[in-house]
Design an enzyme around this catalytic site. Structure first.
Site, mmCIF file in Angstrom:
data_model
loop_
_atom_site.group_PDB
_atom_site.id
_atom_site.type_symbol
_atom_site.label_atom_id
_atom_site.label_comp_id
_atom_site.label_asym_id
_atom_site.label_seq_id
_atom_site.Cartn_x
_atom_site.Cartn_y
_atom_site.Cartn_z
ATOM 1 N N TYR A 9 60.240 -39.689 3.697
ATOM 2 C CA TYR A 9 60.910 -40.634 2.809
ATOM 3 C C TYR A 9 60.193 -40.598 1.463
ATOM 4 O O TYR A 9 59.794 -39.545 0.999
ATOM 5 C CB TYR A 9 60.956 -42.025 3.464
ATOM 6 C CG TYR A 9 61.881 -42.987 2.770
ATOM 7 C CD1 TYR A 9 63.198 -42.639 2.520
ATOM 8 C CD2 TYR A 9 61.438 -44.227 2.332
ATOM 9 C CE1 TYR A 9 64.056 -43.499 1.852
ATOM 10 C CE2 TYR A 9 62.290 -45.090 1.676
ATOM 11 C CZ TYR A 9 63.593 -44.723 1.440
ATOM 12 O OH TYR A 9 64.433 -45.569 0.771
ATOM 13 N N LYS A 67 66.295 -42.235 5.111
ATOM 14 C CA LYS A 67 66.321 -43.638 5.529
ATOM 15 C C LYS A 67 66.652 -43.738 7.015
ATOM 16 O O LYS A 67 66.037 -44.512 7.761
ATOM 17 C CB LYS A 67 67.363 -44.394 4.716
ATOM 18 C CG LYS A 67 67.118 -45.888 4.620
ATOM 19 C CD LYS A 67 66.057 -46.179 3.580
ATOM 20 C CE LYS A 67 65.880 -47.652 3.320
ATOM 21 N NZ LYS A 67 64.987 -47.916 2.185
ATOM 22 N N ASP A 70 70.036 -47.219 -3.053
ATOM 23 C CA ASP A 70 69.785 -46.609 -4.367
ATOM 24 C C ASP A 70 71.022 -46.532 -5.261
ATOM 25 O O ASP A 70 71.267 -45.514 -5.921
ATOM 26 C CB ASP A 70 69.154 -45.216 -4.201
ATOM 27 C CG ASP A 70 67.678 -45.309 -3.827
ATOM 28 O OD1 ASP A 70 67.149 -46.432 -3.779
ATOM 29 O OD2 ASP A 70 67.052 -44.268 -3.576
ATOM 30 N N ALA A 93 65.786 -55.862 -8.326
ATOM 31 C CA ALA A 93 64.769 -56.114 -7.308
ATOM 32 C C ALA A 93 64.086 -57.459 -7.543
ATOM 33 O O ALA A 93 63.943 -58.272 -6.619
ATOM 34 C CB ALA A 93 63.747 -54.983 -7.296
ATOM 35 N N ASN A 128 56.134 -52.822 2.130
ATOM 36 C CA ASN A 128 56.994 -51.676 2.427
ATOM 37 C C ASN A 128 58.239 -52.152 3.169
ATOM 38 O O ASN A 128 58.142 -52.795 4.217
ATOM 39 C CB ASN A 128 56.214 -50.667 3.283
ATOM 40 C CG ASN A 128 56.918 -49.330 3.385
ATOM 41 O OD1 ASN A 128 58.124 -49.267 3.559
ATOM 42 N ND2 ASN A 128 56.144 -48.262 3.286
#
Length: 571
Positions: free
Chosen positions: A110, A183, A255, A314, A470
């Protein structure tokens, strides 16, 4: 219609492969191929005699062999290619290796290494994986999904990207399929979602990346990125087809560009089971870190004053989730929103700024409130906001390296016994502060989590473990909990339950302890998250199956990377 070379029958804690294929067709199918681990009897039954070396390996022996080969690769990109080739020939062995070495391999399968693989997708293309949908052919969406051969009960989740906001490298066109594949590898390795029950998808909208458009090898639609009604038509065709063909599946968005990400989530979250990891996953793992930090500080979330430095998707996605939790703890919506001070490129968000985006407006402070605050050409800056607002929590999503200066941090520590400072921008070169500096500037009082991994910091005899915020701590377990319950949608309560489950795995009251569990317990964390999410879905009436024993149901649903029991059948 061609006859499938095998059928997978999923049973609790076991997968049975009913195999029609024979000979080299068996070896070319990564789901059933086990290479040298085929027993002599299986080789005879499947007509493999003489097609493999004489010796018979165990899965454990194969893992040792491929691990040694992996370590011999000269670069991270070479390691990525090696793992991709391994997955293409032997899926079980790939996931067994990945699950046993997940902390070491996560940065390869990833982020960040997958970014390089995405940039080189058209040049390194070897084998097609996933579903490719074009903005120029929205009428083909349902056909493409049907061509996977998967039925309505065969898919637990789909990860789709439009490739506009890939990691830190931006618009990557059709190469974004690799972010969806990566992912899903984490979903499988961390949460045990079977690799044949997921689909990676790329929504090819074209690209504004001139390097790709001028590359004769580029494999995507060769025109500028579409941003008009045709964009929405493809998204709607995709959602409609997924709901029709895979009614129990979760739709994961990955994304997307800032404006489209929020718009798509808002449009579909109330009508189907949909999730945006960049917004909700990021916010959930930050919520977990904050849960852990406020407990260590002996406080509660509703009592905090929070500065968000970086008021993009975000940053304000984090603010939204923290605000919603404050409301659940008893604050009114207005009171909860008033706890936040958000800064963008123009400084503190202020209500008379015409450049504010829709999702920024609720967090803008009134001009009258900040009339006496010092401001420069860039508006009211971070140092002033910290001095005047006296926050208890400082969160960085700005990608501005060093934005949390020594003077700002020391000031926060002057009015907080345990300042909570979360520099979340990554990679390390974009971090708002380094954990060793935060610890020294606050004399070890700081409670921190970062976006990038850091080694422990040793200060005055204490080894401070640095929590990495994470998303992998949340999204795999969330997907598993949804799969177990066949939840009709994902609620704020389910995401909060996931965050609370992650926070419960760490006790930050111990000196030097991490705010979050380490990546080494990712599979355990995913199971805990799945159980919490399943219970929340059931409590809110969103579960479409009976949740009689959540621990056992989650345990049974977690696929183990072991070779399936083989039942040869006639073609």
């Amino acid at each position: 219609m061609a006859v499938a070379p095998y059928e997978l029958v999923h049973q609790p804690r076991e997968v049975v492969a009913r195999v029609r294929a024979r000979g080299r067709l068996v070896l070319s199918s990564p789901t059933i191929n086990r290479g040298t681990a085929f027993t002599l009897a299986q080789r005879e039954q499947l007509e493999l005699t003489g097609l493999l070396p004489t010796g018979v390996s165990t899965l454990e022996g194969q893992v040792r062999r491929v691990w040694a080969q992996y370590l011999q690769q000269p670069s991270d990109l070479a390691k990525w290619v090696y793992l991709a080739n391994l997955r293409d020939r032997n899926e079980v062995l790939f996931y067994r290796l990945l699950s046993e070495h997940l902390p070491e391999m996560l940065p390869v399968v990833y982020t960040p290494t997958v970014g390089t693989a995405i940039e080189r997708f058209s040049h390194e293309f070897r084998r097609s994986r996933g579903v490719f949908l074009s903005v120029d052919h929205p009428d083909q969406v349902e056909t493409a999904l049907r061509n996977t051969g998967l039925g309505p009960d065969d898919v637990d989740l789909l990860v789709a990207t439009d490739s506009e906001g890939i990691l830190g490298i931006g618009d990557q066109g059709i190469g974004g399929i690799e972010i969806s594949i990566g992912k899903l590898s984490v979903y499988t390795a961390a949460a045990g979602i079977h690799p044949r029950r997921v689909l990676p998808v790329v929504l090819d909208m074209g690209t504004d990346n001139l390097r790709l458009l001028n590359d004769s090898m580029y494999l995507g639609e060769r025109h500028a990125r579409v941003r008009d009604h045709r964009y929405d038509e493809l998204i709607d065709a995709y959602v409609t087809a997924c709901n029709k063909l895979f009614p129990n599946a979760m739709l994961h968005w990955e994304d997307f560009g800032t404006e489209n990400a929020r718009r798509i989530l808002n449009k579909y979250s109330g009508v189907c089971c949909t999730f945006n990891d960049d917004m909700q996953g990021t916010a959930a793992v930050v919520l977990a870190a904050v849960f852990s930090a406020v407990r260590a500080a002996g406080s509660r979330l509703a009592d905090q004053r929070i500065v968000i430095h970086g008021a993009g998707t975000a940053g304000l996605g984090i603010a939204d989730m923290l605000r919603d939790q404050m409301i659940r703890e008893g604050l009114s919506p207005a009171e909860a929103t008033g706890r936040f001070y958000a800064l963008a490129k123009q400084g503190l968000l202020v209500d008379d700024d015409p450049s504010l985006l829709d999702f920024q407006v609720p967090y803008a402070r009134s001009r009258a409130e900040v009339a006496g605050w010092p401001a420069g050409a860039g508006g009211v800056g971070l140092a002033t906001v910290v001095s005047r607002a006296r926050p208890t929590i400082l969160i960085g999503t700005s990608t501005q390296a060093g934005a949390f200066t020594e003077s700002i941090v020391r000031e926060m520590a002057s009015f907080n016994a345990r300042p909570i400072i979360l520099p979340l921008s990554n990679p390390t070169s974009k971090a708002e502060a380094l954990p060793q500096d935060l610890i020294h500037w606050t004399d070890g009082k700081v409670l921190t989590a970062t976006g990038s991994p850091f080694e422990p910091v040793h200060y005055k005899g204490v080894a401070y473990q640095i929590a990495q915020s994470n998303n992998a701590l949340v999204f795999p377990g969330l997907g598993l909990g949804v799969a177990v319950t066949k939840a009709s949608r994902i609620s704020e309560g389910m995401i909060a339950a996931a965050a609370d489950a992650v926070a419960a795995m760490s006790d930050a009251r111990t000196p030097g302890a991490s705010l979050l569990p380490p990546m080494t317990v990712l599979r355990t964390a995913s199971a805990a998250v799945a159980i919490a999410v399943a219970k929340a879905a059931d409590a809110e009436g969103l579960a479409r199956v009976e949740l009689s024993n959540p621990v056992q149901q989650v345990y049974d649903a977690m696929w183990q990377p072991e070779y399936p029991r083989i039942e040869p059948i006639e073609a």
